[in-house]
Design a protein around this motif. Structure first.
Motif, PDB file in Angstrom:
ATOM      1  N   ARG A 265       0.830  -1.200   0.000  1.00  0.00           N
ATOM      2  CA  ARG A 265       0.000   0.000   0.000  1.00  0.00           C
ATOM      3  C   ARG A 265       0.867   1.253   0.000  1.00  0.00           C
ATOM      4  N   GLY A 266       0.678   2.079  -1.012  1.00  0.00           N
ATOM      5  CA  GLY A 266       1.399   3.339  -1.071  1.00  0.00           C
ATOM      6  C   GLY A 266       0.689   4.391  -0.237  1.00  0.00           C
ATOM      7  N   ARG A 267       1.451   5.232   0.439  1.00  0.00           N
ATOM      8  CA  ARG A 267       0.863   6.285   1.263  1.00  0.00           C
ATOM      9  C   ARG A 267       0.236   7.356   0.364  1.00  0.00           C
ATOM     10  N   ASP A 268      -0.875   7.869   0.810  1.00  0.00           N
ATOM     11  CA  ASP A 268      -1.563   8.922   0.074  1.00  0.00           C
ATOM     12  C   ASP A 268      -1.195  10.274   0.691  1.00  0.00           C
ATOM     13  N   LEU A 269      -1.691  11.334   0.090  1.00  0.00           N
ATOM     14  CA  LEU A 269      -1.424  12.688   0.557  1.00  0.00           C
ATOM     15  C   LEU A 269      -2.762  13.399   0.694  1.00  0.00           C
TER      16      LEU A 269
ATOM     17  N   ALA B 270       4.507   9.449  -4.518  1.00  0.00           N
ATOM     18  CA  ALA B 270       5.439   8.393  -4.107  1.00  0.00           C
ATOM     19  C   ALA B 270       6.105   8.811  -2.800  1.00  0.00           C
ATOM     20  N   VAL B 271       5.293   9.039  -1.781  1.00  0.00           N
ATOM     21  CA  VAL B 271       5.792   9.563  -0.508  1.00  0.00           C
ATOM     22  C   VAL B 271       5.987   8.465   0.533  1.00  0.00           C
ATOM     23  N   GLY B 272       6.011   7.221   0.096  1.00  0.00           N
ATOM     24  CA  GLY B 272       6.261   6.126   1.029  1.00  0.00           C
ATOM     25  C   GLY B 272       5.289   4.990   0.853  1.00  0.00           C
ATOM     26  N   GLN B 273       5.627   3.865   1.459  1.00  0.00           N
ATOM     27  CA  GLN B 273       4.779   2.679   1.429  1.00  0.00           C
ATOM     28  C   GLN B 273       4.580   2.183   2.854  1.00  0.00           C
ATOM     29  N   GLU B 274       3.515   1.414   3.033  1.00  0.00           N
ATOM     30  CA  GLU B 274       3.242   0.858   4.346  1.00  0.00           C
ATOM     31  C   GLU B 274       2.631  -0.518   4.189  1.00  0.00           C
ATOM     32  N   ASN B 275       2.798  -1.305   5.240  1.00  0.00           N
ATOM     33  CA  ASN B 275       2.241  -2.657   5.203  1.00  0.00           C
ATOM     34  C   ASN B 275       0.729  -2.609   5.316  1.00  0.00           C
ATOM     35  N   ALA B 276       0.124  -3.542   4.624  1.00  0.00           N
ATOM     36  CA  ALA B 276      -1.335  -3.661   4.669  1.00  0.00           C
ATOM     37  C   ALA B 276      -1.687  -5.128   4.851  1.00  0.00           C
ATOM     38  N   PHE B 277      -2.255  -5.453   6.005  1.00  0.00           N
ATOM     39  CA  PHE B 277      -2.610  -6.845   6.291  1.00  0.00           C
ATOM     40  C   PHE B 277      -4.107  -6.978   6.598  1.00  0.00           C
ATOM     41  N   PRO B 278      -4.975  -6.481   5.728  1.00  0.00           N
ATOM     42  CA  PRO B 278      -6.407  -6.625   6.009  1.00  0.00           C
ATOM     43  C   PRO B 278      -6.863  -8.082   5.990  1.00  0.00           C
ATOM     44  N   TRP B 279      -6.078  -8.947   5.347  1.00  0.00           N
ATOM     45  CA  TRP B 279      -6.451 -10.352   5.229  1.00  0.00           C
ATOM     46  C   TRP B 279      -6.042 -11.185   6.447  1.00  0.00           C
ATOM     47  N   ILE B 280      -5.250 -10.580   7.346  1.00  0.00           N
ATOM     48  CA  ILE B 280      -4.863 -11.300   8.568  1.00  0.00           C
ATOM     49  C   ILE B 280      -5.798 -10.886   9.692  1.00  0.00           C
ATOM     50  N   GLU B 281      -6.669 -11.801  10.053  1.00  0.00           N
ATOM     51  CA  GLU B 281      -7.640 -11.500  11.107  1.00  0.00           C
ATOM     52  C   GLU B 281      -6.906 -11.226  12.424  1.00  0.00           C
ATOM     53  N   ARG B 282      -7.349 -10.206  13.135  1.00  0.00           N
ATOM     54  CA  ARG B 282      -6.664  -9.824  14.364  1.00  0.00           C
ATOM     55  C   ARG B 282      -6.902 -10.794  15.515  1.00  0.00           C
TER      56      ARG B 282
ATOM     57  N   TRP C  42       2.880   0.141  14.979  1.00  0.00           N
ATOM     58  CA  TRP C  42       3.014   0.632  13.604  1.00  0.00           C
ATOM     59  C   TRP C  42       2.323  -0.280  12.592  1.00  0.00           C
ATOM     60  N   GLY C  43       1.656  -1.306  13.080  1.00  0.00           N
ATOM     61  CA  GLY C  43       0.957  -2.223  12.190  1.00  0.00           C
ATOM     62  C   GLY C  43       1.837  -3.301  11.596  1.00  0.00           C
ATOM     63  N   LEU C  44       3.058  -3.445  12.129  1.00  0.00           N
ATOM     64  CA  LEU C  44       3.964  -4.490  11.666  1.00  0.00           C
ATOM     65  C   LEU C  44       3.855  -5.700  12.578  1.00  0.00           C
TER      66      LEU C  44
END
Length: 609
Positions: free
Chosen positions: A209-213, A353-365, A374-376
């Motif tokens: 997931r790319g960071r938005d502005l 292109a101001v950065g990327q971040e992990n996205a784990f919506p498929w990993i149930e909490r 930080w979501g890692l």
């Protein structure tokens, strides 16, 4: 000071600066010597064992080895701007000129051991895990939402830097080891995957997931504003084939550099990169910035985005606040407005292109995997094991966006952890590397390697002509070294793995080595505390990051001290020594991969202790 313990593998490993700096610890001088000998397939296979993707990395690596290269520290009298050996591009030479039979030198799928491994994502980390475990008999299944393996190597690196056939070839070597590749299947539930009976799961799905502005005008002009990594993927798959004439790229990392150079090839006539930070603080590699500017793309620094300007939803430009950097007593930077009026740049499209971040919506909490603030994923240090013992993470999924060679290193480590786990062993234990230290003496003053220091400056890799390269997104820009230039560049390597080894018992303290040393790095002196001793050597040893080589007490009560930081490994000390107290010995370090040798002695399967 204590006598240096050269039996400790870490000591001479650290002296081989390039290998020490490489996350995968590729034996760089070893393969460069093979290239100089024209043994390209041998050089390729040494790379393949450690960094897995020589042809890919020979074009795209972030090159942590090159800033560490000794050549860049000792060439100051030979060049106004000392430059390291072109290690990365020599890696490509091995790939470009290898024989077609390298596949026959690769391992085959091992006899099934009854263990099943799932890898989520087909990027470099997952493919490395598969490469290491499949020959051991593990049944490895790699899932990916795309039709082909490669992950972000395929989707985010433009074809003008990395041709698709190179990705196909090197990913193919791994899949041909008996790895099952499930294409076009996105894993959308960790609980589901856990229920499929796998003995271990490796998550290597990247930071997708790319960071938005979120600034004024973002929603109104959204059709002309694109997230950089998503846009690059669309370009890679042919969904995007053109762009507006005036393009602004926001961000200072390598993704931003790929975006601006791609936009230039898709019709962008006025493409500029605009960054909040200073030029030197940009995260992009220096050569990435140089390549962009070489193609006529300006980089504008210290401009903070304030708004997307639009007329009736049609983007017309962006406004920016001009700032400057101020630093406090602790060296922390703060961007402070200069007070100048905001500036406006016209544009038709913007790439964010101001950065990327992990996205784990498929990993149930509630599946048992813990995450940090930080979501890692919360991982055990160095083992890549999550709070669920059978689930491991690696690459960008583990600690956030890095690069290909770091993902490969993670894959090797995770494979060791998985192999140890499934043999009932502690995953946090790391096996010692395999090392040897072999004399290179062939005669009284003759060595088995070329120790004649080359005075050539770094050779430039030729580029395709600009009018041709900028006309297509698929034409590779860098053409690579030819054989003759590769030989000359390889000769610039100082053979830092061929170590100067000192034997106190045969030294007569004649100081011949001191006289002949071109770098004044050998001193016979009285012992003392390290801080004081470094200052009174023949040439002060100022680089505290590199060790001193210290002997035991000699017959006169003095000690021998050698500054490893600036030694050229030329062997003149060994040639001049009348008693053979100095010897040139090649130190070779290979990290221990997954398999019997990485396990505890008591359960090694037929492997001598």
């Amino acid at each position: 000071m204590q006598r240096t313990d050269i039996a400790n593998p870490a000591y001479f490993h650290k002296v081989v600066d390039c290998q020490w700096a490489c996350p995968a610890h590729t034996p760089v001088p070893e393969y460069i010597r093979l290239i100089a000998q024209g043994r390209y397939s041998d050089a390729y296979m040494i790379n393949w064992v450690s960094n897995v993707f020589p042809g890919i990395l020979g074009r795209t690596c972030d090159r942590p080895c090159e800033p560490a290269c000794r050549r860049g520290r000792v060439e100051d009298q030979n060049a106004p701007t000392p430059e390291p050996v072109a290690i990365c591009r020599l890696k490509r030479v091995a790939a470009d000129f290898k024989d077609e039979d390298v596949r026959s030198r690769m391992p085959q799928a091992g006899p099934p051991n009854g263990k099943r491994i799932a890898c989520v994502g087909a990027g470099p980390a997952s493919l490395t895990v598969a490469r290491d475990l499949a020959p051991l008999g593990y049944e490895v299944t790699v899932f990916d939402s795309e039709a082909k393996a490669g992950g972000f190597m395929r989707t985010q690196v433009p074809r003008f830097r990395l041709p698709e056939e190179v990705i196909d070839e090197e990913c193919g070597y791994i899949l041909d080891l008996g790895v099952k590749f499930v294409a076009g299947q996105r894993i959308d539930s960790m609980k589901w995957l856990m229920g499929q009976g796998y003995d271990a799961i490796f998550v290597g799905c990247g930071a997708p997931r790319g960071r938005d502005l979120d600034i004024p005008g973002r929603r109104e002009a959204e059709t002309q504003i694109h997230i950089g990594i998503d846009w690059l993927a669309s370009v890679s798959f042919g969904h995007v084939t053109k762009i507006g004439k005036r393009v602004i790229v926001l961000g200072g990392g390598n993704t931003a550099m790929d975006c601006c150079r791609s936009a230039r090839r898709l019709g962008g006539e006025d493409v500029k990169v605009i960054v909040r930070s200073g030029f030197e603080e940009m995260k992009a590699s220096p050569w990435e910035k140089e390549d962009a500017m070489h193609e006529g793309i300006p980089i504008i620094n210290y401009h903070v985005p304030k708004a997307f300007v639009h007329e009736g939803g049609r983007l017309t430009g962006m406004s920016f606040e001009i700032v400057r950097a101020e630093y406090d007593a602790q060296g922390r930077r703060q961007l402070v407005p200069t007070g100048e009026p905001e500036v406006f740049f016209e544009c038709d499209e913007v790439l964010v292109a101001v950065g990327q971040e992990n996205a784990f919506p498929w990993i149930e909490r509630d599946c048992g995997i813990a995450f940090d603030k930080w979501g890692l994923p919360a991982l055990r240090k160095d083992s890549f094991q999550s709070s669920v013992p059978t689930v491991f993470f690696g690459g960008d999924s583990a600690y956030g966006p890095k690069n290909i060679i770091t993902a490969v290193a993670h894959g090797h480590d995770a494979a060791v952890s998985i192999d140890r786990l499934l043999h009932g062993e502690d995953v946090s234990v790391r096996p010692m590397p395999m090392t040897n230290l072999v004399s290179q003496k062939m005669g009284i003053h003759e060595w088995s390697y070329d120790n004649d220091t080359s005075y050539d400056l770094r050779f430039k890799v030729p580029w395709a002509k600009a009018e041709r390269a900028l006309a297509s997104i698929k034409i590779e820009v860098e053409l690579g070294f030819d054989v003759a230039t590769a030989f000359k560049e390889a000769q610039r390597c100082l053979n830092c793995d061929v170590q100067t080894v000192f034997t106190e018992s045969t030294c007569i303290e004649c100081d011949a080595c001191v006289d002949i040393c071109p770098m004044d790095c050998i001193t016979f002196t009285q012992d003392g505390d390290e801080e004081e001793l470094r200052q009174r050597l023949k040439a002060p040893a100022l680089n505290l990051a590199q060790s001193l080589y210290v002997s035991a007490e000699l017959k006169t009560g003095r000690i021998m001290v050698k500054d490893e930081d600036v030694c050229l490994h030329c062997g003149l000390c060994a040639e001049r020594c009348p008693t053979g107290a100095w010897d040139m010995r090649k130190f070779l370090l290979k990290t221990t991969p997954a398999g019997p040798r990485c396990r505890d002695t008591k359960v090694r399967e037929g492997v001598p202790a």
